[in-house]
Design a protein around this motif. Structure first.
Motif, PDB file in Angstrom:
ATOM      1  N   ARG A  95       9.868 111.766  14.883  1.00  4.39           N
ATOM      2  CA  ARG A  95       9.256 112.778  14.023  1.00  4.39           C
ATOM      3  C   ARG A  95       9.348 112.286  12.573  1.00  4.39           C
ATOM      4  O   ARG A  95      10.373 111.733  12.170  1.00  4.39           O
ATOM      5  CB  ARG A  95      10.033 114.085  14.190  1.00  4.39           C
ATOM      6  CG  ARG A  95       9.467 115.231  13.404  1.00  4.39           C
ATOM      7  CD  ARG A  95      10.049 116.550  13.836  1.00  4.39           C
ATOM      8  NE  ARG A  95      11.506 116.483  13.941  1.00  4.39           N
ATOM      9  CZ  ARG A  95      12.241 117.335  14.624  1.00  4.39           C
ATOM     10  NH1 ARG A  95      11.662 118.297  15.303  1.00  4.39           N
ATOM     11  NH2 ARG A  95      13.533 117.238  14.652  1.00  4.39           N
ATOM     12  N   ARG A  96       8.253 112.500  11.816  1.00  7.69           N
ATOM     13  CA  ARG A  96       8.298 112.071  10.410  1.00  7.69           C
ATOM     14  C   ARG A  96       9.287 112.966   9.662  1.00  7.69           C
ATOM     15  O   ARG A  96       9.287 114.185   9.834  1.00  7.69           O
ATOM     16  CB  ARG A  96       6.907 112.204   9.768  1.00  7.69           C
ATOM     17  CG  ARG A  96       6.819 111.602   8.383  1.00  7.69           C
ATOM     18  CD  ARG A  96       5.440 111.838   7.795  1.00  7.69           C
ATOM     19  NE  ARG A  96       4.425 111.008   8.417  1.00  7.69           N
ATOM     20  CZ  ARG A  96       4.177 109.746   8.071  1.00  7.69           C
ATOM     21  NH1 ARG A  96       4.881 109.175   7.115  1.00  7.69           N
ATOM     22  NH2 ARG A  96       3.245 109.060   8.679  1.00  7.69           N
ATOM     23  N   GLN A  97      10.121 112.360   8.807  1.00 12.29           N
ATOM     24  CA  GLN A  97      11.098 113.148   8.055  1.00 12.29           C
ATOM     25  C   GLN A  97      10.400 113.997   6.994  1.00 12.29           C
ATOM     26  O   GLN A  97       9.298 113.648   6.545  1.00 12.29           O
ATOM     27  CB  GLN A  97      12.110 112.222   7.373  1.00 12.29           C
ATOM     28  CG  GLN A  97      13.131 111.701   8.376  1.00 12.29           C
ATOM     29  CD  GLN A  97      13.953 110.552   7.818  1.00 12.29           C
ATOM     30  OE1 GLN A  97      13.606 109.997   6.778  1.00 12.29           O
ATOM     31  NE2 GLN A  97      15.002 110.198   8.521  1.00 12.29           N
ATOM     32  N   ALA A  98      11.054 115.121   6.654  1.00 11.79           N
ATOM     33  CA  ALA A  98      10.411 116.087   5.743  1.00 11.79           C
ATOM     34  C   ALA A  98       9.994 115.442   4.428  1.00 11.79           C
ATOM     35  O   ALA A  98       8.921 115.738   3.883  1.00 11.79           O
ATOM     36  CB  ALA A  98      11.382 117.236   5.490  1.00 11.79           C
ATOM     37  N   ASP A  99      10.809 114.503   3.899  1.00 10.98           N
ATOM     38  CA  ASP A  99      10.468 113.885   2.606  1.00 10.98           C
ATOM     39  C   ASP A  99       9.468 112.737   2.766  1.00 10.98           C
ATOM     40  O   ASP A  99       9.090 112.080   1.803  1.00 10.98           O
ATOM     41  CB  ASP A  99      11.759 113.378   1.925  1.00 10.98           C
ATOM     42  CG  ASP A  99      12.495 112.367   2.806  1.00 10.98           C
ATOM     43  OD1 ASP A  99      11.955 112.002   3.883  1.00 10.98           O
ATOM     44  OD2 ASP A  99      13.596 111.939   2.409  1.00 10.98           O
ATOM     45  N   GLY A 100       9.038 112.499   4.014  1.00  9.95           N
ATOM     46  CA  GLY A 100       8.031 111.466   4.256  1.00  9.95           C
ATOM     47  C   GLY A 100       8.573 110.056   4.158  1.00  9.95           C
ATOM     48  O   GLY A 100       7.825 109.081   4.267  1.00  9.95           O
ATOM     49  N   ALA A 101       9.892 109.914   3.940  1.00  6.80           N
ATOM     50  CA  ALA A 101      10.474 108.591   3.723  1.00  6.80           C
ATOM     51  C   ALA A 101      10.530 107.747   4.989  1.00  6.80           C
ATOM     52  O   ALA A 101      10.561 106.526   4.929  1.00  6.80           O
ATOM     53  CB  ALA A 101      11.876 108.754   3.141  1.00  6.80           C
TER      54      ALA A 101
END
Ligand SMILES: Nc1ncnc2c1ncn2[C@@H]1O[C@H](COP(=O)(O)OP(=O)(O)OP(=O)(O)O)[C@@H](O)[C@H]1O
Length: 382
Positions: free
Chosen positions: A371-377
Motif C-alpha cells: 500500500r502506498r504510504q500516506a506521505d507518498g514517500a
C-alpha cells in the motif's frame, strides 16, 4: 465437457498422478473418491492450471486445450475451482467477495445478471450481502466460495473437499446446493471424503488409489458396491444396515483393476479373539475388584467368575493389543511445523543404513500486497 486424458503429474521424482483419465459433462455431478495422498487434489489443480508439479497429458474443455494455459485463461475458458479451505477474503463483505469472482473476461460484462443468478441460487447470500465474510459460519463461507466461483459464469465447477469441516446437517445443505448448480446445466466435479452424501447426489464417480484411477461407475452402482461400502462408506456401521456383514464375508472385488479391500479382512478384533465384548470384560473385571475389596468371594452368576475364556485366546488378544501399541510407539512422526511434506526418518532394516528418501516440495508463488504510504514517500506491506 471437461476431459482429462492420460494426465500424469510429477513433483520432482514423485509421481502424484499417473495416466489419469476423467471426464465430466455439463449438467452432471461427478465425485472423485480416494485415500489421503492418492492424487485427488493434484488432479483438480492440474485441470485449473495451478499445479506446482510438472503436468503432462491432454486436458480439454469443450475441445479447447487447457494444458499450459495460465490459470486466469482457464477461468476465461469456463472452468472454475473452489479450492480446499475455500480461499474467501475474510475481511471483505459477501458482495465484495462475489464481485471479485467476476473479474474474468467471460463474466465481467454480465456481472449484475450473474450476481442476481447467484443470489437466486443462494438467497442467504443476498440477505447477508453486506456481512463481513470472516464473521460467517463455515457453511456460509463455503456458500460464498461456491457463489464466487459461480460468478465467473463457468460451464464446469470443480470443488476440492467442499464439505470439509462442516457438520452433517450443513454438508447436506451444501450437497443440495450443488444439485441445484447441476440443474442450471453446469457440470460439477468434486473431490470428497464424505462419500455417502456426495454419492447420494452424484451421477458418476471415480476411485483414485496411489495416483491411478482404478475404477469408474455410476454413483448408484458405487454406492451398492460392497468394496466401496467397506472402503468409503463405513460398512458395518449402524448407518448402513444393509452392509452389516462382517468384512471376511465380503465378495471378491468386481474387476481386476479395482481391488480395494476392506482393512478388516487382514485384522481381527479383540472381541473376535476373546469371543465376547471387551466392554463385558471390563464390566466383569470391575465387579471382581469391588468384591475383592469387600473381602467377599465373587457372586456366582454376575462376577468375574462367569468369564470363561481359554487362556490361549486371552494371551492371543493381549499379544495383539501389545503388538498394536508397540507399532504405534515405533511409528515415525512425519509432521514438521515448517514443512508439511517432510520425509519420515528411514528405518534401517539391516546394519547398513540406507540414505533417507528425498521428497521435493514445490510451493505456489506468494502474492504480496503493498500500500502506498500516506506521505507518498514509499510503500508498506499490508
Ligand atoms: N507441492 C507439492 N510438492 C511435493 N509433493 C506434493 C505437493 N503437493 C502434493 N504432493 C504430494 O503428491 C501426492 C498427492 O497429493 P494430493 O494433495 O493430490 O493428494 P490427495 O489425494 O488430494 O490427498 P488429501 O485427501 O490428503 O488432500 C501426495 O503424496 C503429496 O505429498
Amino acid at each position: 465437457m471437461l476431459e482429462l486424458t492420460n494426465v500424469t503429474v510429477r513433483y520432482g521424482q514423485h509421481r502424484a498422478l499417473e495416466n489419469a483419465s476423467v471426464n465430466v459433462a455439463k449438467g452432471e455431478i461427478v465425485v472423485i473418491l480416494g485415500a489421503n495422498g492418492a492424487g485427488k487434489s493434484t488432479l483438480l489443480k492440474a485441470a485449473s492450471g495451478i499445479c506446482e508439479g510438472v503436468v503432462t497429458g491432454d486436458i480439454r474443455l469443450d475441445g479447447t486445450n487447457l494444458a499450459g494455459l495460465a490459470p486466469h485463461k482457464i477461468v476465461d475458458a469456463g472452468l472454475a475451482l473452489v479450492p480446499e479451505g475455500r480461499g474467501v477474503f475474510p475481511d471483505l463483505t459477501v458482495r465484495e467477495n462475489l464481485i471479485l469472482g467476476a473479474y474474468s473476461g467471460r463474466a465481467r460484462d454480465d456481472e449484475k445478471i450473474t450476481l442476481e443468478r447467484v443470489y437466486d441460487l443462494f438467497p442467504k447470500l443476498r440477505e447477508r450481502g453486506s456481512q463481513i465474510v470472516g464473521t460467517m459460519s463455515g457453511g456460509e463461507q463455503q456458500m460464498v466460495a461456491i457463489g464466487r466461483a459461480m460468478m465467473s459464469n463457468p460451464t464446469i465447477l470443480t470443488l476440492d473437499e467442499p464439505s470439509l469441516g462442516l457438520s452433517p446437517l450443513l454438508s447436506k445443505e451444501l450437497f443440495q446446493n450443488l444439485a441445484r448448480v447441476r440443474d442450471l446445466g453446469i457440470g460439477v466435479l468434486m473431490v470428497e471424503q464424505n462419500a455417502k452424501q456426495s454419492l447420494a447426489i452424484a451421477d458418476r464417480g471415480y476411485l483414485i488409489e496411489n495416483a491411478h484411477v482404478v475404477h469408474e461407475d455410476s454413483a448408484k452402482n458405487l454406492m451398492r458396491d460392497p468394496a466401496v461400502q467397506a472402503a468409503y462408506l463405513g460398512a458395518g456401521s449402524a448407518e448402513t444396515p444393509e452392509t452389516q456383514n462382517p468384512a471376511p464375508d465380503m465378495p471378491e472385488p468386481m474387476s481386476e483393476t479395482f481391488a480395494i479391500r476392506p482393512r478388516s479382512q487382514k485384522t481381527q478384533s479383540a472381541d473376535a479373539i476373546l469371543g465376547r465384548s471387551v466392554a463385558d470384560l471390563v464390566a466383569a473385571a470391575s465387579t471382581q475388584s469391588v468384591n475383592v475389596a469387600a473381602q467377599k468371594r465373587p457372586a456366582d452368576s454376575r462376577g468375574a467368575s462367569n468369564i470363561d475364556i481359554p487362556a490361549d485366546r486371552l494371551a492371543a488378544a493381549l499379544a495383539a493389543i501389545e503388538r498394536g501399541a508397540a507399532n504405534a510407539r515405533s511409528r515415525p512422526k512425519s509432521y514438521h511445523p515448517s514443512n508439511r511434506y517432510v520425509a519420515a526418518p528411514a528405518q534401517p532394516e539391516t546394519s547398513e543404513a540406507k540414505p533417507p528418501p528425498v521428497i521435493e516440495v514445490y510451493r505456489a508463488p506468494r502474492v504480496e500486497v503493498y500500500r502506498r504510504q500516506a506521505d507518498g514517500a514509499g510503500f508498506e506491506r499490508k
